[in-house]
Design a protein around this motif. Structure first.
Motif, short mmCIF file in Angstrom:
data_model
loop_
_atom_site.label_atom_id
_atom_site.label_comp_id
_atom_site.label_asym_id
_atom_site.label_seq_id
_atom_site.Cartn_x
_atom_site.Cartn_y
_atom_site.Cartn_z
N ILE A 108 0.86 -1.18 0.00
CA ILE A 108 0.00 0.00 0.00
C ILE A 108 0.89 1.22 0.00
O ILE A 108 1.86 1.29 0.77
CB ILE A 108 -0.93 0.01 1.23
N ALA A 109 0.57 2.17 -0.87
CA ALA A 109 1.39 3.38 -1.01
C ALA A 109 2.86 3.02 -1.25
O ALA A 109 3.77 3.68 -0.74
CB ALA A 109 1.23 4.28 0.21
N GLY A 110 3.07 1.94 -1.98
CA GLY A 110 4.42 1.52 -2.32
C GLY A 110 5.17 0.80 -1.22
O GLY A 110 6.36 0.51 -1.39
N TYR A 111 4.51 0.50 -0.10
CA TYR A 111 5.20 -0.16 1.01
C TYR A 111 4.57 -1.52 1.30
O TYR A 111 3.34 -1.61 1.42
CB TYR A 111 5.12 0.70 2.28
N PRO A 112 5.40 -2.55 1.44
CA PRO A 112 6.85 -2.58 1.24
C PRO A 112 7.20 -2.63 -0.25
O PRO A 112 6.35 -2.90 -1.09
CB PRO A 112 7.26 -3.87 1.96
N LYS A 113 8.46 -2.41 -0.54
CA LYS A 113 8.89 -2.37 -1.93
C LYS A 113 8.89 -3.74 -2.57
O LYS A 113 8.75 -3.88 -3.78
CB LYS A 113 10.29 -1.75 -2.03
N ALA A 114 9.10 -4.77 -1.77
CA ALA A 114 9.17 -6.13 -2.29
C ALA A 114 8.54 -7.09 -1.27
O ALA A 114 8.30 -6.72 -0.13
CB ALA A 114 10.61 -6.53 -2.57
N GLY A 115 8.29 -8.31 -1.72
CA GLY A 115 7.74 -9.32 -0.83
C GLY A 115 6.23 -9.28 -0.81
O GLY A 115 5.61 -8.26 -1.14
N CYS A 116 5.65 -10.42 -0.41
CA CYS A 116 4.19 -10.50 -0.35
C CYS A 116 3.76 -11.61 0.59
O CYS A 116 3.85 -12.79 0.24
CB CYS A 116 3.61 -10.73 -1.75
N ALA A 117 3.36 -11.23 1.78
CA ALA A 117 2.89 -12.18 2.79
C ALA A 117 3.88 -13.33 2.98
O ALA A 117 3.49 -14.48 3.10
CB ALA A 117 1.51 -12.72 2.41
N GLU A 118 5.17 -12.99 3.03
CA GLU A 118 6.18 -14.04 3.17
C GLU A 118 6.28 -14.52 4.61
O GLU A 118 6.00 -13.79 5.55
CB GLU A 118 7.55 -13.55 2.68
N ALA A 119 6.66 -15.78 4.77
CA ALA A 119 6.83 -16.35 6.09
C ALA A 119 8.05 -15.74 6.77
O ALA A 119 9.04 -15.41 6.12
CB ALA A 119 7.01 -17.87 5.98
N GLY A 127 -0.91 -11.54 14.64
CA GLY A 127 -2.08 -11.54 13.79
C GLY A 127 -1.96 -12.59 12.73
O GLY A 127 -0.87 -13.03 12.40
N PRO A 128 -3.08 -13.04 12.17
CA PRO A 128 -3.03 -14.04 11.13
C PRO A 128 -2.62 -13.41 9.82
O PRO A 128 -2.71 -12.21 9.65
CB PRO A 128 -4.47 -14.52 11.06
N ALA A 129 -2.25 -14.21 8.88
CA ALA A 129 -1.98 -13.69 7.54
C ALA A 129 -3.25 -13.70 6.72
O ALA A 129 -3.22 -13.81 5.52
CB ALA A 129 -0.90 -14.52 6.88
N SER A 130 -4.39 -13.64 7.39
CA SER A 130 -5.65 -13.80 6.69
C SER A 130 -5.95 -12.66 5.75
O SER A 130 -6.47 -12.87 4.66
CB SER A 130 -6.80 -13.93 7.71
N SER A 131 -5.66 -11.43 6.13
CA SER A 131 -5.98 -10.32 5.23
C SER A 131 -5.07 -10.30 4.02
O SER A 131 -5.32 -9.58 3.07
CB SER A 131 -5.86 -8.99 5.98
N GLY A 149 -8.61 -3.16 -6.23
CA GLY A 149 -9.48 -3.34 -5.08
C GLY A 149 -8.91 -4.00 -3.87
O GLY A 149 -9.58 -4.07 -2.86
N GLY A 150 -7.75 -4.56 -3.89
CA GLY A 150 -7.18 -5.09 -2.65
C GLY A 150 -7.54 -6.51 -2.38
O GLY A 150 -8.49 -7.06 -2.91
N GLY A 151 -6.77 -7.12 -1.49
CA GLY A 151 -6.99 -8.50 -1.12
C GLY A 151 -8.08 -8.63 -0.10
O GLY A 151 -8.53 -7.68 0.51
N GLY A 152 -8.54 -9.87 0.11
CA GLY A 152 -9.63 -10.12 1.03
C GLY A 152 -9.13 -10.43 2.42
O GLY A 152 -7.95 -10.43 2.69
N SER A 153 -10.08 -10.77 3.31
CA SER A 153 -9.68 -11.04 4.68
C SER A 153 -9.95 -12.47 5.08
O SER A 153 -9.79 -12.82 6.23
CB SER A 153 -10.43 -10.10 5.63
N GLY A 154 -10.38 -13.32 4.16
CA GLY A 154 -10.63 -14.70 4.53
C GLY A 154 -9.51 -15.59 4.07
O GLY A 154 -8.79 -15.30 3.13
N GLY A 155 -9.36 -16.75 4.73
CA GLY A 155 -8.35 -17.71 4.30
C GLY A 155 -6.98 -17.37 4.81
O GLY A 155 -6.79 -17.11 5.98
N GLY A 156 -6.00 -17.32 3.97
CA GLY A 156 -4.65 -16.93 4.36
C GLY A 156 -3.84 -18.11 4.85
O GLY A 156 -4.35 -19.20 5.05
N PRO A 157 -2.57 -17.91 5.05
CA PRO A 157 -1.69 -19.00 5.48
C PRO A 157 -2.08 -19.60 6.81
O PRO A 157 -1.80 -20.75 7.06
CB PRO A 157 -0.32 -18.33 5.54
N SER A 158 -2.69 -18.81 7.70
CA SER A 158 -3.06 -19.35 9.00
C SER A 158 -4.53 -19.10 9.29
O SER A 158 -5.29 -20.04 9.44
CB SER A 158 -2.21 -18.70 10.11
#
Length: 231
Positions: free
Chosen positions: A154-165, A175-179, A196-205
């Motif tokens: 969001i607003a360019g932050y973070p520059k890299a990575g995506c819900a990484e462990a 918090g869960p990685a659900s969002s 539109g952005g990601g959802g809040s259900g599911g996720g790694p945990s």
């Protein structure tokens, strides 16, 4: 028979305890969590920003955090105060105003080599049928997604990575990685050009380990009661 029942109870208790310990040690993820502002406080969203369509006067919050369980997720630190956020944005016919709170998290939660921007608030004035994700896109570009329409930045932050462990907690905000997981409408929002952005259900945990432990606990109690009746 009594010793058999006791042994069974100990075994079941050990199973539940083991699951509880597993939950405490669940894999954590670095991700953007999504929150609803209600009555000035925050509640973890039960629907993703791509499908949630808040009414005029709502406040939606986004917090970058590290965690594995929604029960302890770090909430946005700025207040969910619509009047303060949108006081300089007059109402317009056919439009609605949504307060957006952006909390970029702590230095401890930041990916290596990055420093989180200062938290800020924005007043998004969007069409009456706009989603929370569309409101976010109106005030917090650039947004970044992965190939599965997962909201990564969001607003360019973070520059890299995506819900990484990540290896363990860094700031006590669990918090869960659900969002981080996209809702069913996330890909559609992207196709519509709304970011539109990601959802809040599911996720790694998504708190599933805690739920599983509760189910096993209930099952253990039921079996123990049945054995008592048979005894």
């Amino acid at each position: 028979m009594r010793r058999t029942r006791i042994a069974g109870a100990v075994l079941l208790a050990g199973t539940v305890t083991g699951l509880a310990a597993g939950s405490a040690q669940a894999q954590e993820y670095r991700y953007w969590s999504f929150w609803d502002g209600k009555g000035g406080s925050w509640a973890y969203a039960t629907e993703g920003p791509a499908t949630q369509r808040p009414a005029d006067g709502a406040v939606e919050g986004f917090r970058f955090t590290v965690g594995a369980d929604s029960a302890g997720a770090g909430k946005p630190r700025p207040a969910a105060d619509f009047d303060a956020i949108c006081r300089d944005t007059p109402a317009k016919d056919g439009r609605k105003r949504i307060g957006i709170v952006l909390d970029f998290g702590t230095t401890a939660d930041a990916p290596g080599g990055e420093r989180p921007p200062t938290a800020r608030t924005e007043c998004a004035q969007v069409p009456e049928d706009a989603s929370a994700g569309e409101a976010l896109a109106a005030v917090a570009r650039p947004l970044r997604y992965d190939a599965n329409a997962l909201l990564c930045a969001i607003a360019g932050y973070p520059k890299a990575g995506c819900a990484e462990a990540v290896n363990g907690s860094k700031d006590g905000a669990k918090g869960p990685a659900s969002s981080a997981a996209p809702s069913a409408g996330a890909a559609k929002d992207r196709a519509d050009g709304s970011d539109g952005g990601g959802g809040s259900g599911g996720g790694p945990s998504a708190g599933l380990l805690g739920g599983a432990a509760a189910v096993v606990a209930l099952g253990a109690a039921a079996v123990w009661q049945a054995r008592r009746r048979r005894g």
